[in-house]
Design an enzyme around this catalytic site. Structure first.
Site, mmCIF file in Angstrom:
data_model
loop_
_atom_site.group_PDB
_atom_site.id
_atom_site.type_symbol
_atom_site.label_atom_id
_atom_site.label_comp_id
_atom_site.label_asym_id
_atom_site.label_seq_id
_atom_site.Cartn_x
_atom_site.Cartn_y
_atom_site.Cartn_z
ATOM 1 N N HIS A 118 0.825 -1.220 0.000
ATOM 2 C CA HIS A 118 0.000 0.000 0.000
ATOM 3 C C HIS A 118 0.858 1.269 0.000
ATOM 4 O O HIS A 118 0.478 2.276 0.599
ATOM 5 C CB HIS A 118 -0.981 -0.011 1.180
ATOM 6 C CG HIS A 118 -2.049 -1.054 1.014
ATOM 7 N ND1 HIS A 118 -3.271 -0.787 0.437
ATOM 8 C CD2 HIS A 118 -2.057 -2.385 1.308
ATOM 9 C CE1 HIS A 118 -3.991 -1.908 0.399
ATOM 10 N NE2 HIS A 118 -3.280 -2.894 0.920
ATOM 11 N N ASP A 177 2.249 2.384 -3.109
ATOM 12 C CA ASP A 177 2.297 3.023 -4.441
ATOM 13 C C ASP A 177 1.428 4.269 -4.509
ATOM 14 O O ASP A 177 1.863 5.304 -4.997
ATOM 15 C CB ASP A 177 1.982 2.019 -5.569
ATOM 16 C CG ASP A 177 0.670 1.292 -5.444
ATOM 17 O OD1 ASP A 177 -0.012 1.407 -4.405
ATOM 18 O OD2 ASP A 177 0.297 0.595 -6.421
ATOM 19 N N GLY A 180 -5.167 -11.488 -5.773
ATOM 20 C CA GLY A 180 -4.060 -10.652 -5.319
ATOM 21 C C GLY A 180 -2.806 -10.785 -6.160
ATOM 22 O O GLY A 180 -1.757 -10.279 -5.789
ATOM 23 N N LEU A 181 -2.893 -11.462 -7.317
ATOM 24 C CA LEU A 181 -1.713 -11.586 -8.180
ATOM 25 C C LEU A 181 -1.842 -10.689 -9.416
ATOM 26 O O LEU A 181 -1.117 -10.851 -10.390
ATOM 27 C CB LEU A 181 -1.501 -13.042 -8.602
ATOM 28 C CG LEU A 181 -1.329 -14.037 -7.457
ATOM 29 C CD1 LEU A 181 -1.082 -15.437 -7.996
ATOM 30 C CD2 LEU A 181 -0.188 -13.633 -6.539
ATOM 31 N N SER A 182 -2.791 -9.771 -9.362
ATOM 32 C CA SER A 182 -2.916 -8.756 -10.410
ATOM 33 C C SER A 182 -3.362 -9.272 -11.758
ATOM 34 O O SER A 182 -2.830 -8.878 -12.799
ATOM 35 C CB SER A 182 -1.599 -8.010 -10.590
ATOM 36 O OG SER A 182 -1.668 -6.847 -9.884
ATOM 37 N N SER A 183 -4.365 -10.140 -11.746
ATOM 38 C CA SER A 183 -4.918 -10.563 -13.030
ATOM 39 C C SER A 183 -5.523 -9.363 -13.753
ATOM 40 O O SER A 183 -5.477 -9.299 -14.989
ATOM 41 C CB SER A 183 -5.959 -11.666 -12.836
ATOM 42 O OG SER A 183 -6.916 -11.282 -11.892
ATOM 43 N N SER A 184 -6.050 -8.388 -13.016
ATOM 44 C CA SER A 184 -6.658 -7.234 -13.706
ATOM 45 C C SER A 184 -5.587 -6.395 -14.396
ATOM 46 O O SER A 184 -5.776 -5.969 -15.537
ATOM 47 C CB SER A 184 -7.517 -6.397 -12.757
ATOM 48 O OG SER A 184 -6.733 -5.867 -11.721
ATOM 49 N N GLU A 195 -7.926 1.324 -15.138
ATOM 50 C CA GLU A 195 -8.390 0.821 -13.841
ATOM 51 C C GLU A 195 -8.918 1.958 -12.954
ATOM 52 O O GLU A 195 -9.940 1.828 -12.309
ATOM 53 C CB GLU A 195 -7.247 0.082 -13.129
ATOM 54 C CG GLU A 195 -7.670 -0.543 -11.834
ATOM 55 C CD GLU A 195 -7.281 -1.997 -11.717
ATOM 56 O OE1 GLU A 195 -6.647 -2.541 -12.629
ATOM 57 O OE2 GLU A 195 -7.631 -2.591 -10.678
ATOM 58 N N ASP A 241 0.912 -2.291 -10.022
ATOM 59 C CA ASP A 241 0.576 -3.541 -10.711
ATOM 60 C C ASP A 241 0.828 -3.428 -12.214
ATOM 61 O O ASP A 241 1.409 -4.325 -12.834
ATOM 62 C CB ASP A 241 -0.895 -3.906 -10.469
ATOM 63 C CG ASP A 241 -1.194 -4.055 -8.989
ATOM 64 O OD1 ASP A 241 -0.240 -4.176 -8.204
ATOM 65 O OD2 ASP A 241 -2.383 -4.026 -8.620
HETATM 66 C C1 GLA Z 1 -3.550 -3.531 -5.041
HETATM 67 C C2 GLA Z 1 -3.451 -2.270 -5.878
HETATM 68 C C3 GLA Z 1 -2.007 -1.785 -5.964
HETATM 69 C C4 GLA Z 1 -1.378 -1.675 -4.564
HETATM 70 C C5 GLA Z 1 -1.632 -2.950 -3.763
HETATM 71 C C6 GLA Z 1 -1.205 -2.829 -2.313
HETATM 72 O O1 GLA Z 1 -2.898 -4.576 -5.682
HETATM 73 O O2 GLA Z 1 -3.939 -2.511 -7.172
HETATM 74 O O3 GLA Z 1 -1.960 -0.555 -6.659
HETATM 75 O O4 GLA Z 1 -1.862 -0.532 -3.914
HETATM 76 O O5 GLA Z 1 -2.989 -3.311 -3.761
HETATM 77 O O6 GLA Z 1 0.169 -2.727 -2.198
#
Ligand code: GLA
Length: 394
Positions: free
Chosen positions: A41, A43, A132-136, A168, A180
């Site tokens: 958290h 960024d 939580g692995l940023s598929s989006s 996003e 991400d």
């Molecule tokens: C999500 C958000 C990111 C970042 C993380 C926490 O993945 O998309 O931008 O803030 O949470 O580190």
């Protein structure tokens, strides 16, 4: 999870594309997901983060159209979106579901380049979705890479990451930071990304897979609160920053303050805001320690930053949950584990453990058993490698 190997996934993706849209073979593209070693958290608070692209992500089969229609579908979901580009507007709609991400990228790309031609795209992934692995971010970046290649516009990776990020925040409405999309767009095999979000500026730092590996532990707890809870944290950090600017000094980002300065503002802030800000300023110090440790191959110190980061995200930032606490604690009790923490926004989904190479299987068995005994459900485990960045797949 045992995903299809990439060659089979690509064959299935191409077949699905041709069944849905017919015609000539599409071109194929890939963008990776990411895990974040440390810098939770930070960024959107102008801080420093340490993500790495992983060897799993989202694939896209894409072909330009001669008209202005956008048609999107995926290998394993029902939804097929068929929309006139002129009707896209600047915000997603509920009926578009996941397709809001690529449509947002198409919209941003069109604004950036003036190109409004339609496209057919089919997506497939070998990354657990919404955990939580940023598929989006991966679906956004692969769309941006595909549009750039199909049109020959040659935008650089930062520009593509920014188009993806705006999809996003602006189009879908999640107030996320840039981590991400940058982690996916700037990924490099064998390297983690030290991303200083205030610039943004970045450098790549080698990660030695012979020495340690990253075990992803998916609690499979749905992240129902992720969107509302995430936006609430963003707002709380912005409030804390405003108070610090008024009471201490005017700095551009919350992550730039010191712990002493934060202490000076204690009376001006309620307890919740104070804790949120304390997580941010202490996490900055942990990222700095982690990078220094990584450079000298000191995995014990690196792992200690992951443990401390987890505690701070749980106690001060309040984005953990019992499942994430239990699985990280169980992992820490195993031989060969340097450290463990939740990854992504939190509220469920995945945690990571930094493990001495070769020890992950035993860690998965032990931590899985502890978790199953406590919650009656089985988590899933995946050993992820530092992956390549995005690009066209031959
Ligand atoms: C999500 C958000 C990111 C970042 C993380 C926490 O993945 O998309 O931008 O803030 O949470 O580190």
């Amino acid at each position: 999870m045992s995903p299809l190997p990439p060659a089979r996934l690509l064959a299935a993706l191409t077949a699905r594309f041709q069944r849905e849209f017919g015609g000539a073979r599409p071109r194929l593209f890939f963008a990776p997901g990411r895990i974040n070693l440390v810098g939770a958290h930070l960024d959107y608070n102008g801080g420093d983060v340490l993500p790495m692209a992983v060897d799993r992500g989202i694939y896209a089969a894409a072909r330009l159209r001669d008209d202005g229609r956008l048609r999107l579908c995926s290998l394993d979901q029902e939804l097929v979106v068929d929309v006139d580009a002129a009707a896209i507007g600047s915000r997603t709609r509920p009926e578009w579901g996941w397709a809001g991400y690529p449509l947002g990228v198409w919209h941003g790309f069109q604004q950036r380049t003036g190109i409004a031609r339609g496209v057919d795209i089919t997506f497939a992934g070998d990354l657990p979705m919404a955990s939580g692995l940023s598929s989006s971010a991966a679906i956004e970046v692969v769309t941006a890479i595909a549009l750039d290649a199909l049109h020959g516009t040659r935008l650089d990776r930062q520009q593509l990451a920014l188009v993806a990020h705006r999809a996003e925040t602006g189009f879908v409405g999640v107030r996320c930071g840039i981590m991400d999309q940058f982690a996916s767009a700037l990924g490099r095999a064998g390297q983690v990304l030290l991303l200083r979000c205030a610039g943004p500026r970045w450098e790549h730092v080698p990660f030695d897979p012979e020495a340690c590996e990253v075990l992803v532990m998916d609690t499979r707890k749905p992240r129902h609160l992720a969107k509302s809870g995430f936006n609430e944290r963003v707002a709380q950090c912005a409030n804390a920053h405003e108070l610090l600017r008024a009471h201490v000094r005017d700095l551009p980002h919350l992550a730039s303050y010191t712990l002493d300065e934060l202490e000076q503002s204690r009376d001006a802030m309620d307890e919740v805001l104070f804790r949120r800000a304390r997580h941010v300023v202490t996490e900055m110090a942990r990222t700095a320690l982690a990078v220094a440790a990584l450079r000298r191959h000191d995995y014990a110190t690196l792992g200690a930053q992951l443990d401390a980061s987890h505690r701070s995200t749980a106690v001060d930032f309040a984005v953990s949950c019992d499942e994430l606490d239990v699985i990280t604690e169980a992992a820490r009790g195993c031989d060969g584990v340097f450290g463990a923490r939740l990854t992504g926004a939190g509220f469920g989904g995945c945690a990571i453990a930094l493990v001495r190479s070769g020890a992950s299987q035993a860690v998965a068995e032990r931590a899985g058993a502890v978790f199953a005994e406590r919650f009656g459900t089985a988590p899933s485990f995946d050993l992820l490698r530092v992956g390549n960045g995005p690009g066209e797949v031959a």
